[in-house]
Design a protein around this motif. Structure first.
Motif, short mmCIF file in Angstrom:
data_model
loop_
_atom_site.label_atom_id
_atom_site.label_comp_id
_atom_site.label_asym_id
_atom_site.label_seq_id
_atom_site.Cartn_x
_atom_site.Cartn_y
_atom_site.Cartn_z
N GLN A 3 0.83 -1.22 0.00
CA GLN A 3 0.00 0.00 0.00
C GLN A 3 0.85 1.25 0.00
O GLN A 3 0.52 2.22 -0.69
N GLN A 4 2.00 1.17 0.74
CA GLN A 4 2.85 2.36 0.81
C GLN A 4 3.47 2.64 -0.54
O GLN A 4 3.50 3.78 -0.99
N ASN A 5 3.98 1.58 -1.19
CA ASN A 5 4.57 1.76 -2.53
C ASN A 5 3.52 2.23 -3.54
O ASN A 5 3.79 3.06 -4.40
N PHE A 6 2.31 1.60 -3.41
CA PHE A 6 1.23 2.01 -4.31
C PHE A 6 0.91 3.50 -4.13
O PHE A 6 0.69 4.23 -5.11
N HIS A 7 0.90 3.86 -2.88
CA HIS A 7 0.60 5.27 -2.58
C HIS A 7 1.67 6.19 -3.19
O HIS A 7 1.34 7.21 -3.83
N LYS A 8 2.95 5.79 -3.04
CA LYS A 8 4.03 6.59 -3.62
C LYS A 8 3.96 6.60 -5.14
O LYS A 8 4.11 7.65 -5.78
N PHE A 9 3.74 5.38 -5.71
CA PHE A 9 3.66 5.28 -7.16
C PHE A 9 2.50 6.12 -7.71
O PHE A 9 2.63 6.86 -8.68
N PHE A 10 1.35 5.92 -7.05
CA PHE A 10 0.17 6.64 -7.53
C PHE A 10 0.33 8.15 -7.39
O PHE A 10 -0.07 8.92 -8.28
N THR A 11 0.97 8.52 -6.25
CA THR A 11 1.20 9.95 -6.03
C THR A 11 2.15 10.50 -7.11
O THR A 11 1.88 11.55 -7.73
N LEU A 12 3.27 9.75 -7.31
CA LEU A 12 4.24 10.18 -8.32
C LEU A 12 3.62 10.18 -9.71
O LEU A 12 3.85 11.10 -10.51
N TYR A 13 2.81 9.17 -10.00
CA TYR A 13 2.15 9.06 -11.31
C TYR A 13 1.30 10.30 -11.58
O TYR A 13 1.36 10.91 -12.65
N ILE A 15 1.47 13.19 -10.06
CA ILE A 15 2.27 14.41 -10.10
C ILE A 15 2.88 14.59 -11.48
O ILE A 15 2.80 15.66 -12.08
N VAL A 16 3.52 13.48 -11.99
CA VAL A 16 4.12 13.54 -13.33
C VAL A 16 3.05 13.79 -14.38
O VAL A 16 3.22 14.62 -15.29
N PHE A 17 1.92 13.06 -14.27
CA PHE A 17 0.83 13.25 -15.23
C PHE A 17 0.31 14.69 -15.19
O PHE A 17 0.06 15.31 -16.24
N GLY A 18 0.20 15.22 -13.96
CA GLY A 18 -0.27 16.59 -13.81
C GLY A 18 0.69 17.61 -14.43
O GLY A 18 0.26 18.58 -15.08
N VAL A 304 0.32 22.90 -11.66
CA VAL A 304 1.22 21.96 -10.94
C VAL A 304 0.80 21.84 -9.48
O VAL A 304 0.73 20.72 -8.92
N ALA A 305 0.50 22.97 -8.86
CA ALA A 305 0.08 22.94 -7.46
C ALA A 305 -1.20 22.12 -7.31
O ALA A 305 -1.34 21.31 -6.36
N LEU A 306 -2.13 22.31 -8.26
CA LEU A 306 -3.37 21.55 -8.21
C LEU A 306 -3.09 20.06 -8.44
O LEU A 306 -3.74 19.20 -7.84
N MET A 310 -4.26 17.12 -6.09
CA MET A 310 -5.07 16.03 -6.63
C MET A 310 -4.37 14.68 -6.45
O MET A 310 -5.00 13.65 -6.16
N ALA A 311 -3.01 14.70 -6.66
CA ALA A 311 -2.26 13.44 -6.52
C ALA A 311 -2.36 12.91 -5.09
O ALA A 311 -2.56 11.71 -4.85
N ILE A 312 -2.20 13.83 -4.12
CA ILE A 312 -2.29 13.42 -2.72
C ILE A 312 -3.69 12.91 -2.42
O ILE A 312 -3.88 11.89 -1.74
#
Length: 612
Positions: A3-13, A15-18, A304-306, A310-312
């Motif tokens: 879950q922690q890695n998923f959370h990081k991956f999803f957050t990073l995903y 952020i990069v997508f944004g 970017v801020a948004l 949204m990523a979080i």
């Protein structure tokens, strides 16, 4: 993936997508903004050209053309060319002087005979200074000047405009430089060229108006790519100053990429075939780009801020995978030039109810927009306006045709003003019915005041001899065409010379004013009354027999006889009456009335006598 890695991956995903979406959105938006800048500049260039052409150039030259025609076709001009006496010369000098002083851009107004010799010349040194009459000894011969040769070859009533150049005196260009353009018209006698009227315009302020722009540097070039107007005054009129200036120096990339060209042939009807060039100022374009860049940066940072937020949020709530992307494309539409500030326009319904009015219309009418909207156009009607013109106007526009003509209106504070108006029916595209009328006008009040000045006797305020001759000739033609009666009354104040000799000319002038007022108040609206010269007055009685004219003459004689003038006391008048016969012309009709007047004076004065 825990879950922690998923959370990081999803957050990073996200952020990069944004960030990717932000970059793409900003790039697209910025591209459209740059395109909008070009579209906006093109629109502004067209608006500026339209304003400079329609409100500065065209009205200026149309006004000068009309002045040149007025001077050329004035009866006093024709009379002077025939008689050449000092009195006519003095009167003609005064007319030329009055015309020049009525328009501050007139540098010279001249009458030149067919040999090239200046007969009348009025000069002005600078705009807004008073014009002055050039003395006889300073008049020059212009036979060998190019403009004399050009104008002398014109057809009758044809107007000639010179090239825009620098003024030349005694064969040399004047320093300091005086940019000028000449307007000329040829006069003919027995179908032969006899003289010309030439008007030189001071164009310094005209060029300043054309060059004035916070957005563009303004240039004017002729057909050979010589500069007429240049932001650097050194290169303006470079051909005449013998200064070489290749156009590629100012436009190394040619006439494109933020550079706009417009032909001025429609306004400057001369051999220059001039072109107005509007070049976007570097500082202005730089400021626009900076403004658009700042907006793009702000949008990017906000996006970017948004994206972080949204990523979080999405990383904490994995089930919510669909998020809306922030739309970051905000177009900035600027409207910096308002045309209605300069053009006199009003829009009405078909029943003449006002639905829109420009700022210029508000200014000239004296009414605010709130006072105009919903009111009938008759709010500015002038009771002095010829009803036949209004009738013809309505017939034309109701036939779905454009009407053009001169209208006399009245402002809110009661002042008269004149417009040269174009009234355009606006039709429904589906059924071709008229929906509205759009009126576009040009203020010609100054021109009308000048015409009035030339036709009114200064002392008494009634018509002068020039206008009386014009009216009499016209009324004789009308009476003969319709076989109507026409009578003429000549009035002379008995022993008027004694008044001047005894009391002085100021008292004599007062008698003339009081007598003019009495007669004006006791004649009919259809009668035409004026001062023919000295103490002699004239009444043109339209559709009036000699017996009816005699009744009027007696009425006036008794009114004067019973009036007590200041200081002078009682005075009398003698009156001579003649009526138009089949073979009469203006000279014969006047001669008969004059003989009747002579009979009245010879037989004791204070009498009205009909020519028999």
């Amino acid at each position: 993936m825990n879950q922690q890695n998923f959370h990081k991956f999803f957050t990073l995903y996200f952020i990069v997508f944004g960030i990717i979406i932000s970059c793409f959105s900003v790039i697209v938006a910025y591209t459209f903004e740059i395109k909008d800048i070009e579209i906006d500049l093109n629109r502004k260039a067209k608006e500026i050209f339209q304003i400079k052409n329609e409100t500065i150039l065209k009205p200026t030259f149309e006004n000068i053309d009309n002045i040149a025609k007025s001077l050329a076709y004035d009866n006093l001009t024709k009379k002077f060319l025939i008689e050449r006496n000092s009195l006519n010369k003095e009167n003609l000098n005064n007319i030329f002087l009055a015309v020049a002083n009525s328009n501050s851009i007139i540098m010279q107004a001249r009458l030149i005979d067919k040999s090239g010799q200046e007969l009348v010349r009025v000069d002005r040194n600078k705009e807004n200074q008073q014009a002055f009459i050039v003395g006889e000894k300073d008049l020059q011969n212009k036979y060998h000047r190019d403009y004399f040769q050009s104008i002398s070859k014109l057809n009758e009533k044809e107007i000639w405009h010179s090239k825009l150049d620098l003024n030349i005196e005694h064969g040399k260009i004047e320093i300091p430089y005086r940019p000028t353009i000449r307007v000329g018209i040829a006069l003919f006698e027995n179908n032969q060229f006899s003289a010309m009227v030439v008007i030189n315009l001071l164009t310094n302020n005209l060029f300043k108006s054309l060059a004035s722009s916070s957005i563009f540097d303004c240039y004017i070039i002729d057909e050979n790519k010589n500069y007429i107007l240049h932001p650097n005054q050194e290169f303006a009129f470079n051909k005449y100053k013998n200064i070489a200036r290749d156009i590629s120096i100012d436009f190394p990339d040619g006439l494109n990429n933020g550079i706009f060209t417009f032909s001025l042939k429609d306004s400057l009807k001369n051999e220059d075939n001039a072109i107005l060039i509007l070049k976007t100022k570097k500082d202005y374009k730089k400021e626009l780009l900076k403004e658009r860049t700042n907006v793009a940066v702000i949008v990017f940072l906000l996006t970017v801020a948004l994206s972080f937020i949204m990523a979080i949020f999405v990383s904490k709530t994995p089930r919510i995978l669909q998020e809306k992307l922030l739309k970051a494309n905000k177009k900035l539409n600027e409207f910096t030039l308002i045309i209605d500030k300069y053009v006199i326009t009003v829009t009405t319904k078909i029943d003449s109810t006002i639905v829109e009015a420009s700022k210029a219309f508000e200014q000239i009418s004296g009414y605010s927009k709130e006072e105009l909207i919903g009111k009938k156009i008759s709010i500015i009607s002038n009771p002095k306006q010829d009803k036949m013109i209004i009738k013809e106007l309505w017939k034309t526009i109701l036939d779905k045709k454009i009407w053009e003509g001169e209208i006399q209106n009245k402002s809110k504070d009661g002042k008269d003003y004149w417009l040269n108006q174009y009234i355009i029916p606006k039709k429904n595209a589906k059924n071709d019915s008229i929906e509205q009328f759009i009126s576009v006008g040009v203020d010609i009040t100054a021109k009308k005041e000048l015409e009035k000045f030339a036709s009114i006797d200064k002392l008494t305020g009634i018509y002068n001899r020039r206008m009386l001759d014009t009216f009499l000739q016209k009324e004789i033609e009308v009476a003969k065409r319709h076989k109507d009666n026409l009578s003429l009354i000549i009035i002379d104040i008995d022993f008027f010379k004694l008044v001047n000799d005894t009391y002085g000319h100021l008292v004599g002038d007062n008698v003339l004013k009081q007598l003019s007022k009495i007669i004006s108040e006791n004649i009919r609206i259809s009668d035409i009354f004026g001062r023919y010269g000295g103490e002699e007055f004239l009444i043109i009685c339209t559709k009036t027999s000699e017996d009816s004219a005699f009744i009027l003459a007696e009425k006036l004689r008794k009114e004067i006889e019973n009036f007590r003038f200041e200081k002078v006391g009682y005075k009398t008048i003698s009156l001579g009456i003649s009526s138009l016969k089949k073979d009469d012309n203006i000279e014969l009709l006047f001669k008969k009335a004059d003989e009747a007047l002579y009979g009245a004076k010879k037989s004791g004065r204070n009498k009205s006598i009909i020519y028999r």
